[in-house]
Write an enzyme that holds these catalytic residues in place. Structure first.
Site, PDB file in Angstrom:
ATOM      1  N   ASP A  27       0.850  -1.183   0.000  1.00 46.51           N
ATOM      2  CA  ASP A  27       0.000   0.000   0.000  1.00 46.51           C
ATOM      3  C   ASP A  27       0.896   1.246   0.000  1.00 46.51           C
ATOM      4  O   ASP A  27       1.840   1.328  -0.773  1.00 46.51           O
ATOM      5  CB  ASP A  27      -0.948  -0.047   1.206  1.00 46.51           C
TER       6      ASP A  27
ATOM      7  N   ASP B 280      -7.634  -8.474  -4.384  1.00 43.18           N
ATOM      8  CA  ASP B 280      -7.490  -7.040  -4.140  1.00 43.18           C
ATOM      9  C   ASP B 280      -8.035  -6.282  -5.351  1.00 43.18           C
ATOM     10  O   ASP B 280      -7.390  -6.234  -6.399  1.00 43.18           O
ATOM     11  CB  ASP B 280      -6.020  -6.677  -3.908  1.00 43.18           C
TER      12      ASP B 280
ATOM     13  N   HIS C   3      -6.663  -6.983   0.146  1.00 41.32           N
ATOM     14  CA  HIS C   3      -5.697  -5.890   0.032  1.00 41.32           C
ATOM     15  C   HIS C   3      -4.675  -5.978   1.158  1.00 41.32           C
ATOM     16  O   HIS C   3      -3.479  -5.811   0.939  1.00 41.32           O
ATOM     17  CB  HIS C   3      -6.416  -4.548   0.057  1.00 41.32           C
TER      18      HIS C   3
END
Length: 333
Positions: free
Chosen positions: A151, A278, A308
């Site tokens: 991320d 994701d 995710h």
């Protein structure tokens, strides 16, 4: 603000000679920032996070928390999280990595976890986050290390790998990308950006649950909420989606383009571990595999049953892949 004390960095500034990586000013001369500091007592109920806290001061006088587990003379692997998570996300990965002989260092980004949390959204920027992370690496004397990033950990880490490649050894990218704004974001990200900006109460643990495949326990969900006693602590979590470059003229778009050019010259081993569930990042690992020379011939893997936040769904499995990758001789990686 839940009865907790609002601080200003100019009030708490220490007489330190440590300077920002880019601001080139002593911390006491940097602009003051109002911030909140989550009390340590908030974290006392966590039973599956048995790690000692460590703190350093970074730019603007903010205090940054990190974990430091394993032998001090062992090879370092850094685990960098995104939002709205914190180093708790890596609790199941740290023990096997340490057992395999690595020193594991996992920071909490400013605005998250046990790190200080500026209360004004305008005090957060992509560039300032890069400075804070360089400050942290300098403060804890990391000259070279492996990196696992997911991320926003990747939006920061991959830029830094490109900017100072000699400070990073092997890199593992998971559910992340280095956006330039040259292609519009997908619908899932646009909805996420709108949600973060408009929702009255930013539901941290609910966001984590919705972005995982496994059903999280009440204790785990509570741990993700603990850094944020109330909404005043969540400015960083709310602003992060808006800091992603999504247009070609974003201030960070050109620096990210240049970073891709640097990554396109990187021959050190580069691994992708993206998950199968994701909706935002799915398929983006192909860019790294195509562009980064060091990604050629690596054991890139799609992590099954992973959302995710794949660390939450499949932490031990991810650690196993990391260990195998890092332990391979360079000529075989």
């Amino acid at each position: 603000m839940a009865g907790y004390l609002l601080h200003t960095t100019s009030d708490l500034a220490e007489t330190s000679t440590f300077t920002s990586n880019s601001a080139n000013m002593p911390l006491t001369e940097l602009p003051a920032i109002e911030f909140l500091r989550t009390p340590e007592s908030r974290f006392e109920g966590i039973s599956d996070y048995p790690f000692s806290p460590h703190y350093v001061q970074v730019s603007n006088g903010l205090r940054m928390h990190y974990l430091d587990e394993g032998p001090k003379d062992a090879p370092i692997i850094m685990l960098w999280h995104g939002e709205p998570s914190w180093s708790y996300l890596y609790r199941t990965m740290i023990p096997p990595l340490v057992q395999a002989g690595f020193r594991v260092m996992a920071p909490d980004l400013i605005g998250f976890g046990k790190s200080d949390k500026p209360i004004h959204m305008e005090d957060y920027s992509y560039e300032r986050y890069l400075n804070w992370m360089w400050d942290w690496m300098d403060a804890v004397s990391i000259e070279q290390a492996h990196l696992f990033c997911q991320d926003w950990g990747g939006l920061l880490g991959l830029r830094m790998v490109a900017d100072q490649p000699n400070r990073f050894d092997r890199v593992i990218a998971a559910n992340t990308i280095l956006p330039t704004g040259d292609n519009p974001p997908n619908e899932a990200f646009q909805k996420w950006q709108k949600f973060a900006a408009e929702v009255p109460v930013f539901p941290v643990s609910n966001i984590i649950q919705r972005a995982t495949v496994s059903e999280l326990s009440a204790e785990t969900l509570a741990a993700y909420d603990m850094p944020f006693p109330d909404e005043s602590y969540k400015a960083g979590a709310r602003i992060f989606p808006a800091l992603v470059p999504v247009t070609p003229d974003d201030p960070q778009s050109q620096p990210n383009r240049l970073a891709w050019q640097s990554l396109a010259q990187r021959t050190q081993p580069f691994l992708t571990l993206f998950s199968d569930s994701d909706p935002i990042m799915s398929g983006l690992e192909k860019l790294f595999i195509k562009i980064v020379p060091g990604a050629k011939g690596q054991p890139h893997t799609t992590i099954p049953q992973g959302g995710h936040f794949l660390q939450e769904d499949q932490g031990p499995l991810i650690a196993e892949h990391i260990i195998q990758f890092l332990q391979q001789p360079a000529s075989q990686s």
